[in-house]
Write an enzyme that holds these catalytic residues in place. Structure first.
Site, short mmCIF file in Angstrom:
data_model
loop_
_atom_site.label_atom_id
_atom_site.label_comp_id
_atom_site.label_asym_id
_atom_site.label_seq_id
_atom_site.Cartn_x
_atom_site.Cartn_y
_atom_site.Cartn_z
N ASN A 84 -5.42 -9.80 -8.15
CA ASN A 84 -5.46 -10.51 -6.87
C ASN A 84 -6.72 -11.35 -6.69
O ASN A 84 -6.74 -12.31 -5.93
CB ASN A 84 -5.34 -9.51 -5.72
CG ASN A 84 -6.30 -8.35 -5.83
OD1 ASN A 84 -6.31 -7.64 -6.84
ND2 ASN A 84 -7.13 -8.16 -4.84
N HIS B 253 4.37 -10.23 2.65
CA HIS B 253 3.47 -11.22 3.26
C HIS B 253 2.68 -12.04 2.24
O HIS B 253 1.97 -12.98 2.60
CB HIS B 253 2.55 -10.58 4.31
CG HIS B 253 1.43 -9.73 3.78
ND1 HIS B 253 0.14 -10.16 3.73
CD2 HIS B 253 1.42 -8.45 3.32
CE1 HIS B 253 -0.63 -9.19 3.27
NE2 HIS B 253 0.12 -8.14 3.00
N SER C 188 5.08 -6.82 -1.88
CA SER C 188 4.75 -6.99 -0.47
C SER C 188 5.22 -8.36 0.02
O SER C 188 4.95 -9.38 -0.62
CB SER C 188 3.23 -6.88 -0.30
OG SER C 188 2.89 -7.02 1.06
N GLN D 226 0.91 -9.68 -6.61
CA GLN D 226 0.44 -11.07 -6.76
C GLN D 226 1.23 -11.85 -7.80
O GLN D 226 0.99 -13.03 -8.00
CB GLN D 226 -1.06 -11.09 -7.09
CG GLN D 226 -1.94 -10.48 -6.02
CD GLN D 226 -2.04 -11.31 -4.74
OE1 GLN D 226 -1.65 -12.48 -4.71
NE2 GLN D 226 -2.57 -10.72 -3.68
N THR E 240 13.57 4.52 10.99
CA THR E 240 14.45 3.37 11.20
C THR E 240 13.89 2.15 10.50
O THR E 240 12.68 1.87 10.59
CB THR E 240 14.59 3.10 12.72
OG1 THR E 240 15.11 4.29 13.32
CG2 THR E 240 15.53 1.93 13.00
N CYS F 53 -9.69 -6.83 1.99
CA CYS F 53 -10.18 -5.51 2.42
C CYS F 53 -11.55 -5.19 1.84
O CYS F 53 -12.39 -4.58 2.48
CB CYS F 53 -9.18 -4.43 2.07
SG CYS F 53 -8.35 -4.69 0.54
N THR G 137 0.85 -1.20 0.00
CA THR G 137 0.00 0.00 0.00
C THR G 137 0.88 1.24 0.00
O THR G 137 0.71 2.15 -0.82
CB THR G 137 -0.96 -0.02 1.21
OG1 THR G 137 -1.79 -1.18 1.11
CG2 THR G 137 -1.83 1.23 1.25
N1 PLP Z 1 -1.90 -4.80 -4.23
C1 PLP Z 1 -2.41 -6.02 -4.37
C2 PLP Z 1 -2.64 -6.56 -5.76
C3 PLP Z 1 -2.72 -6.80 -3.27
O1 PLP Z 1 -3.24 -8.01 -3.45
C4 PLP Z 1 -2.50 -6.26 -1.97
C5 PLP Z 1 -2.87 -7.01 -0.77
O2 PLP Z 1 -4.00 -7.39 -0.60
C6 PLP Z 1 -1.96 -4.97 -1.87
C7 PLP Z 1 -1.67 -4.28 -3.01
C8 PLP Z 1 -1.70 -4.33 -0.53
O3 PLP Z 1 -0.57 -4.92 0.06
P1 PLP Z 1 -0.15 -4.64 1.56
O4 PLP Z 1 -1.00 -5.49 2.41
O5 PLP Z 1 1.30 -5.05 1.65
O6 PLP Z 1 -0.31 -3.18 1.82
#
Ligand code: PLP
Length: 390
Positions: free
Chosen positions: A152, A202, A200, A180, A238, A327, A74
């Site tokens: 996604n 995670h 990202s 993704q 940091t 989300c 994000t």
């Molecule tokens: N972009 C895409 C395509 C995603 O699937 C996600 C996560 O759901 C994000 C952005 C946001 O990632 P983060 O959770 O690292 O902010």
């Protein structure tokens, strides 16, 4: 958690055991601040540098220096969009696909409210971008083209090469959300031709709260967080050293998995899941079936049921699936991605997303099949819904 049948890996993934082993010492023993000049600081700085190099190898960044660590995709997306919109102030038009993640669409909606013209690029019934529309809308007013590498919700892989070339020819900057794609298919920032690419940790068995932004050589980055000189003055604050170390390890593991044919094996597992559901549960439809798709994602519509009810029923039996992006799912709205693909709100609301990971087993797919087909039958019996004959 260990007994969970976890099929929601596009929302987040389990951190790999090797990732946890790698990052833990950076909480316990090597807790120095990378900016400190003593040995503890040097240890931390070296670990951050090693992680940056590992991620650069995975994503084809050319040089590790092109990558800036952030708090997640994000932040990477918001930073990139902000930088791109300020780079050429006379250009006030933005092109973005209609199926972007809210981490792109929401900041762009804010830019629209500030007077930018936002052109939403259409997708077809399979989720493929309208390349002709991109070419037709690109002009000397265009500041930015923003397109995700892999959707996604549906796993559809977008054909970036022709539109990136067209955007660059029009003098527009290009931003790619590759969250993704990263670790699921071979992606090269350099070869993509993009100016900004977001990642990202995670989503590829790394820790939450850490991401990265690739910035092409010669492109100015406008820091979102001004403060200390960290990240070559691109992001103050940091560094999240344990998170970054975990991201580096996750990147190295993903690279090995890609090189060893992981995606092909996972796609076979995903395909079996899909084929069996279509074969055994009447009125099952696979979204994006006609388009190239990433190896782990399946988005399905089961006629006559509510996706949310199916998610709840499956969850009662230990199976985690979702109705779309985590989300958006919490907002209880039909998926904007499926609506953009031409589904009606009712059709979009009868859909669920299954997303596998490299740890998903054959046995787990069998169990997920049982739970899903049983749950769809029960929901249809409750509602008296009968799928249309094939
Ligand atoms: N972009 C895409 C395509 C995603 O699937 C996600 C996560 O759901 C994000 C952005 C946001 O990632 P983060 O959770 O690292 O902010």
């Amino acid at each position: 958690m260990s007994n969970l049948l976890y099929f929601d890996n596009n929302a987040t993934t389990a951190p790999a055991p090797e990732v946890l082993d790698a990052l833990w010492p950076y909480f316990t023993r090597h807790y120095g601040n990378p900016s400190s000049l003593h040995s503890a600081g040097e240890d931390a700085a070296q670990a951050v540098a090693a992680a940056r190099a590992a991620l650069a190898r995975l994503v084809g960044a050319g040089s590790p220096a092109r990558l800036c660590f952030t708090s997640g995709a994000t932040e990477s997306n918001v930073t990139a969009l902000r930088s791109a919109l300020r780079a050429q102030p006379a250009r006030r038009r933005v092109l973005a696909s209609a199926v972007e993640h809210p981490a792109v669409l929401e900041p762009l909606a804010a830019a629209e409210a500030d007077g930018f013209e936002l052109v939403r690029i259409r997708v077809d019934r399979d989720g493929r971008l309208d390349l002709d529309q991109v070419r037709a809308e690109l002009d000397e007013r265009t500041a930015l083209l923003s397109v995700m590498a892999v959707n996604n919700e549906t796993g559809v892989v977008h054909d970036l090469a022709p539109i990136v070339t067209a955007a660059r020819a029009a003098g527009a900057l290009v931003h790619v959300d590759a969250v993704q794609a990263c670790g699921k298919l071979t992606f090269s920032c350099e070869q993509s031709g993009a100016d900004f690419v977001a990642f990202s940790a995670h989503k590829l068995h790394g820790p939450k709260g850490v991401g990265a932004l690739y910035v092409r050589r010669g492109i100015e980055l406008e820091p979102l967080l001004r403060g200390g000189p960290q990240e070559s003055e691109r992001r103050g604050g940091t560094e999240n050293v344990p998170g970054i170390v975990g991201f580096g390890k996750a990147a190295a593991l993903a690279r090995e998995w890609l090189e060893q044919g992981g995606p092909e094996r996972l796609a076979k597992l995903r395909d079996r899941l899909e084929h069996e559901l279509v074969r055994t549960v009447a009125g099952t439809h696979v979204h994006g079936r006609g388009a190239p798709r990433v190896c782990n994602t399946s988005n399905l519509r089961f006629e006559g049921i509510s996706g949310e009810a199916l998610v709840a029923l499956a969850s009662d039996e230990g199976l985690c699936v979702s109705t779309g992006a985590a989300c958006s799912a919490s907002r209880h709205r039909p998926s904007h991605v499926l609506l953009a693909m031409g589904l009606s709100p009712a059709e979009a609301s009868s859909s669920v997303r299954l997303s596998l990971s490299r740890y998903t087993t054959d046995g787990e797919v069998d169990r997920a099949l049982e739970i899903l087909s049983g749950a769809v039958r029960r929901l249809r019996a409750l509602l008296g819904a009968v799928p249309a004959p094939r």
